[in-house]
Scaffold this motif. Structure first.
Motif, mmCIF file in Angstrom:
data_model
loop_
_atom_site.group_PDB
_atom_site.id
_atom_site.type_symbol
_atom_site.label_atom_id
_atom_site.label_comp_id
_atom_site.label_asym_id
_atom_site.label_seq_id
_atom_site.Cartn_x
_atom_site.Cartn_y
_atom_site.Cartn_z
ATOM 1 N N ASN A 73 28.416 17.419 34.554
ATOM 2 C CA ASN A 73 27.838 16.371 33.712
ATOM 3 C C ASN A 73 27.054 15.097 34.695
ATOM 4 N N ALA A 74 28.037 14.989 35.707
ATOM 5 C CA ALA A 74 27.339 14.052 36.679
ATOM 6 C C ALA A 74 26.122 14.525 37.487
ATOM 7 N N LEU A 75 25.833 15.902 37.568
ATOM 8 C CA LEU A 75 24.731 16.374 38.011
ATOM 9 C C LEU A 75 23.729 16.058 36.911
ATOM 10 N N LEU A 76 23.965 16.252 35.906
ATOM 11 C CA LEU A 76 22.957 15.981 34.808
ATOM 12 C C LEU A 76 22.493 14.512 34.657
ATOM 13 N N TYR A 77 23.416 13.577 35.080
ATOM 14 C CA TYR A 77 22.863 12.248 35.117
ATOM 15 C C TYR A 77 22.210 11.996 36.574
ATOM 16 N N THR A 78 22.405 12.573 37.721
ATOM 17 C CA THR A 78 21.665 12.568 38.724
ATOM 18 C C THR A 78 20.309 13.054 38.432
ATOM 19 N N ASP A 79 20.218 14.334 37.695
ATOM 20 C CA ASP A 79 18.956 14.611 37.534
ATOM 21 C C ASP A 79 18.034 13.826 36.538
ATOM 22 N N HIS A 80 18.826 13.132 35.643
ATOM 23 C CA HIS A 80 18.013 11.986 34.918
ATOM 24 C C HIS A 80 17.471 11.143 35.631
ATOM 25 N N VAL A 81 18.343 10.445 36.648
ATOM 26 C CA VAL A 81 18.025 9.382 37.360
ATOM 27 C C VAL A 81 16.661 9.492 38.152
ATOM 28 N N LEU A 82 16.889 10.948 38.918
ATOM 29 C CA LEU A 82 15.799 11.221 39.719
ATOM 30 C C LEU A 82 14.422 11.477 38.786
ATOM 31 N N ALA A 83 14.376 11.944 37.723
ATOM 32 C CA ALA A 83 13.426 12.262 37.101
ATOM 33 C C ALA A 83 12.829 10.830 36.551
ATOM 34 N N THR A 84 13.538 10.064 36.148
ATOM 35 C CA THR A 84 13.315 8.685 35.597
ATOM 36 C C THR A 84 12.347 7.996 36.755
ATOM 37 N N LEU A 85 13.026 8.233 38.069
ATOM 38 C CA LEU A 85 12.390 7.467 39.356
ATOM 39 C C LEU A 85 11.025 8.152 39.448
ATOM 40 N N ILE A 86 11.144 9.320 39.456
ATOM 41 C CA ILE A 86 9.647 9.986 39.697
ATOM 42 C C ILE A 86 8.523 9.647 38.515
ATOM 43 N N ALA A 87 8.962 9.463 37.491
ATOM 44 C CA ALA A 87 8.198 8.881 36.271
ATOM 45 C C ALA A 87 7.485 7.376 36.493
ATOM 46 N N ARG A 88 8.587 6.737 37.232
ATOM 47 C CA ARG A 88 8.140 5.411 37.636
ATOM 48 C C ARG A 88 6.977 5.433 38.804
ATOM 49 N N LEU A 89 7.460 6.390 39.580
ATOM 50 C CA LEU A 89 6.515 6.442 40.954
ATOM 51 C C LEU A 89 5.128 6.786 40.554
ATOM 52 N N GLN A 90 5.152 7.664 39.455
ATOM 53 C CA GLN A 90 3.930 8.632 38.874
ATOM 54 C C GLN A 90 3.273 6.962 37.985
ATOM 55 N N ALA A 91 3.883 6.598 37.304
ATOM 56 C CA ALA A 91 3.017 5.443 36.648
ATOM 57 C C ALA A 91 2.362 4.366 37.599
ATOM 58 N N GLN A 92 3.241 4.048 38.683
ATOM 59 C CA GLN A 92 2.777 3.115 39.610
ATOM 60 C C GLN A 92 1.529 3.701 40.401
ATOM 61 N N ALA A 93 1.681 4.948 40.896
ATOM 62 C CA ALA A 93 0.392 5.643 41.451
ATOM 63 C C ALA A 93 -0.651 5.645 40.614
ATOM 64 N N GLN A 94 -0.599 5.744 39.316
ATOM 65 C CA GLN A 94 -1.783 5.540 38.387
ATOM 66 C C GLN A 94 -2.380 4.455 38.071
ATOM 67 N N ALA A 95 -1.353 3.397 37.926
ATOM 68 C CA ALA A 95 -1.606 1.968 37.510
ATOM 69 C C ALA A 95 -2.842 1.547 38.176
ATOM 70 N N GLN A 96 -3.954 0.874 37.397
ATOM 71 C CA GLN A 96 -4.953 0.372 38.078
ATOM 72 C C GLN A 96 -4.820 -0.776 38.941
ATOM 73 N N SER A 97 -3.552 -1.611 38.496
ATOM 74 C CA SER A 97 -3.375 -2.781 39.139
ATOM 75 C C SER A 97 -3.023 -2.576 40.432
ATOM 76 N N SER A 98 -1.810 -1.488 40.731
ATOM 77 C CA SER A 98 -1.110 -1.479 42.008
ATOM 78 C C SER A 98 -1.788 -0.277 42.925
ATOM 79 N N GLN A 99 -2.332 0.807 42.323
ATOM 80 C CA GLN A 99 -2.749 2.028 43.120
ATOM 81 C C GLN A 99 -2.048 2.089 44.373
ATOM 82 N N VAL A 100 -0.698 2.323 44.358
ATOM 83 C CA VAL A 100 0.104 2.581 45.350
ATOM 84 C C VAL A 100 0.470 4.159 45.518
ATOM 85 N N ASP A 101 0.427 4.721 46.848
ATOM 86 C CA ASP A 101 0.620 6.232 46.782
ATOM 87 C C ASP A 101 2.148 6.314 47.018
ATOM 88 N N THR A 102 2.783 7.149 46.346
ATOM 89 C CA THR A 102 4.063 7.176 46.116
ATOM 90 C C THR A 102 4.695 8.641 46.762
#
Ligand code: ZN
Length: 556
Positions: free
Chosen positions: A429-458
């Motif tokens: 169960n604790a691994l499931l949560y780590t999985d969720h935190v990492l996937a959420t992190l990647i989604a945020r990094l992806q969103a920042q990479a695609q945002a017109q305003s920031s254009q940051v490579d992640t």
């Protein structure tokens, strides 16, 4: 004529000499605190063989003598009873952790224990330890307190003590010499066994940690990578770049869904396009105090040297020297010197709403404020997120209720209250949560990479610091000496993810990297891979240990 004869008191109670009392304590430790040592030392010997009995007897006499030497050197005069009482507590506590978790109390385990923060300690101290201390410490301490000790003139006491210590030394040497051949081969083949001899193990290991720390404190951290400078790719970067390096905790490769574990513990990561999983990754150590400094060092496990690693700067200092923006965000017990003098944050201090309680935060806290930080990023940077991950024994405290998917899950701080299925369920169960935190992190990094305003490579790299035993061979937790640690403590998950922009800018061939990921990898690769990814040039960089070096397209 002795002192009590002059005192005029009625000679009602029989008095004991200090040495006789200490011998009693020595005998008590031999019988109560060293069963794991005898079990391991006598493993494979038949009880029917007379030689087994001879060997066992020699070991017992040697241990008795050793215990007496410890007590005889440390317990004197009016402090005899208080110091002996403290040592009795130490022995009871030490044998509890050895017996319960199968750990060895070597210097690195003691370093781990001494660095334990109050929240960690609370989880380790439960009714089982209280019961153990009650039986194995409170009773003998009460008996010792009651024992009337004979008072002697100082010179006479010193002479008696010296003779007793010499006697113990002779007994120790004689016991060792009589069984020298089997004993020397045992100590050669299983050097770690000595860390089961209680309480000498605790005293020796604590002493060596304190000595090493004093030595370390006396001299400043050795600078490394003084030649570090931006390489051509780093200099040519037109967009900001942020690599988020997630240092996991106690996640083991064997239970990692992406590695083919019998049940899916990483469903969210499995759905992330472009994620690269390294199923054969080995750690540098079996505990945080060894692994974290080691994975940020150029030498790693292949040329392990604890003094050198602890006495030197880390990867982060080298990156910062070349102009990389570095930040350490901690949701655990600190960066173990890796981020000394560099910007760092503690999640407990930041205290994001709804995620922290009783001095602990759930790992989603590490993501708090990350978007703003990424949106405002400039130049090249690394953000390290140090997770609480699967920190035991209280796996059930590591995830919110909605991740309690595998049931029944152990809900006790004392793992012996649960069967192996419930322990594995809480762990997964604790691994499931780590999985969720990492996937959420990647989604945020992806969103920042695609945002017109920031254009940051992640990019994100996740790797755990060491594995865990979940009751296999009666072992729990981690921290066994490297030479005898089981694979489950030494194999860890590692995954990487790169935004399209970063892969393009850095000319990464991700199909090539995916093929490389099927080969063995290790903590040893991290230092060199990070230097290569950020394009920090220094003579410390060994391309052979850079996982990306062979998978970069030539410049057009
Ligand atoms: Zn750890």
């Amino acid at each position: 004529m002795s002192v009590e004869d002059l005192s005029g008191a009625a000679p009602a109670r029989r008095t004991w000499s200090a040495e006789a009392a200490l011998l009693l304590v020595s005998l008590f430790w031999l019988l109560s605190a060293n069963s794991a040592f005898f079990r391991e030392a006598l493993a494979g010997r038949s009880p029917g063989e007379p030689s087994s009995w001879g060997f066992g007897l020699a070991l017992a006499l040697a241990l008795l003598a050793l215990n007496f030497l410890v007590l005889g050197l440390l317990c004197h005069g009016r402090l005899l009873k208080p110091v002996a009482a403290l040592l009795i507590l130490v022995a009871a506590g030490g044998s509890h952790f050895i017996g319960t978790f199968g750990v060895y109390l070597d210097p690195s385990m003691l370093r781990n224990a001494l660095r334990t923060d109050p929240a960690e300690a609370r989880e380790l101290i439960g009714p089982a330890l209280a019961l153990r201390l009650g039986l194995q410490a409170a009773l003998p301490i009460a008996l010792l307190a009651w024992l009337p000790l004979r008072r002697r003139p100082l010179a006479k006491a010193a002479l008696a003590r010296t003779l007793w210590l010499l006697g113990a030394l002779v007994l120790l040497v004689a016991a060792v010499m009589i069984e020298f051949r089997p004993l020397s081969s045992l100590m050669r083949n299983q050097r770690e066994l000595r860390y089961l001899i209680t309480p000498a193990n605790v005293l020796w290991s604590t002493g060596s940690v304190v000595a090493a720390d004093l030595k370390g404190a006396a001299r400043p951290r050795q600078p490394i990578g003084l030649d570090a400078a931006p390489g051509p790719r780093m200099s040519a970067r037109t967009r900001p770049m942020r690599v988020v390096l997630v240092v996991g905790e106690t996640a083991r490769a064997a239970n990692w869904g992406l590695n083919g574990h019998a049940r899916q513990t990483t469903p969210e990561l499995a759905a992330v396009p472009g994620l690269i999983n390294f199923p054969q990754t080995s750690s540098c150590g079996t505990n945080t105090e060894v692994s974290v400094p080691c994975m940020f060092a150029p030498v790693g496990r292949r040329d392990y040297d604890e003094d050198r690693i602890r006495g030197s700067e880390s990867l982060l200092h080298v990156l910062a020297r070349a102009g990389v923006d570095v930040l350490w965000r901690d949701n655990q017990s600190g960066c173990k010197g890796v981020c000394d003098g560099l910007p760092s944050q503690e999640m407990v201090q930041i205290n994001p709403p709804g995620l922290c309680a009783e001095g602990r935060c759930l790992d989603e806290a590490l993501l708090a404020g990350l978007d703003e930080r990424l949106a405002g990023a400039q130049g090249s940077g690394v953000i390290v997120l140090h997770m609480l991950g699967n920190h035991g024994p209280s796996y059930f405290r590591r995830y919110p209720e909605r991740f309690a998917r595998f049931q029944p899950a152990c809900q006790s701080d004392d793992l012996r209250q649960c069967d192996s299925t419930a322990i594995a369920n809480a762990y997964d169960n604790a691994l499931l949560y780590t999985d969720h935190v990492l996937a959420t992190l990647i989604a945020r990094l992806q969103a920042q990479a695609q945002a017109q305003s920031s254009q940051v490579d992640t990019a994100m790299i996740y790797l755990s610091d060491h594995g865990e035993s979940l009751g296999e061979s009666n072992l729990f937790l981690h921290g066994l000496p490297w030479a005898i640690a089981p694979e489950v403590q030494k194999r860890v998950p590692m995954v990487m993810w790169f935004s399209d922009g970063l892969a393009r800018q850095e000319r990464l061939d991700l199909d090539c990297l995916r093929r490389r990921a099927a080969q063995p990898a290790a903590h040893d690769h991290l230092f060199h891979t990070m230097l290569g990814l950020l394009d920090v040039r220094t003579a410390l960089h060994e391309p052979a240990l850079d996982l990306l070096a062979g998978c970069r397209r030539p410049a057009p």
